[in-house]
Design an enzyme around this catalytic site. Sequence first.
Site: not given
Length: 283
Positions: A187, A26, A33, A155
């Site tokens: 995060s 996102m 990431h 998830q």
Amino acid sequence: MKLVHTIDDLRAALRPYHSPALVPTMGNLHDGHLELVRTAKPLGDVTVASVFVNRLQFAPHEDFDTYPRTLEADCRKLESVGCDVVFAPSEKEMYPEPQGFKVTPPTELADILEGHFRPGFFTGVCTVVMKLFQCAFSEAKGERFAVFGKKDYQQQMVIRNMVKQFALPITIVGSETQRAPDGLALSSRNGYLSEAERAEAVQLSLALRALGRDALAAADGLERHLPELERRAMEGLAARGWQPDYLTVRRRADLQAPKAGEPLVVLGAARLGKTRLIDNFEI
């Protein structure tokens, strides 16, 4: 590195390749990431990262409107770790009409833990991930890979089960949680923390590690003692000013109630100030 904004352009960019490796994000990227991209690089012959803030997985009271959109900085970071293609669609491109068809995961997995506190979250996740898979993999001729971080443990499990039940020809690869030197899981929402909150935030991971040690020490008495261990862990965080949703020990296989001797995972979610943090450890 190529930046594309439409599904047609993404498919055109990937058409010369055989084996894409997809990293859905996102945006508002951090080193966690980037580690997903590093994990993806050796898997296929082209690495593609998606950057899309998915409205479907946000509840009305959550931070969809204020979630940071940092595409220019994200692209610089992705290029630095060798990402080949960035897919950054608009909301109109992904959802040109209201998304009436949705992927609803089974309640026994999706309505517990995160799903209990965020109703509909995993339907939003599964729907957008299924759509991203169709965008990125529709013309692939070889093996397809998708990389997800283990920090979002439930998830990843939901997506693995979705891929299995729909017989999708996609290999789901888990990437280890990246942490700050003090142990805080990286995060995008850590950026919401004040300086004092950031210093306190590591207490969630410390509480989970302590709960994991207590669970292992309970040995054959785990089922009997676990409710009390979880209660004490929750009260310990609450005493420090947190608002815990859950600190729990579950079976790794299906996130159901554990029994002694099974592979276990400790999971937690708690709000510190206005920021909700999640973490987990396998034990």
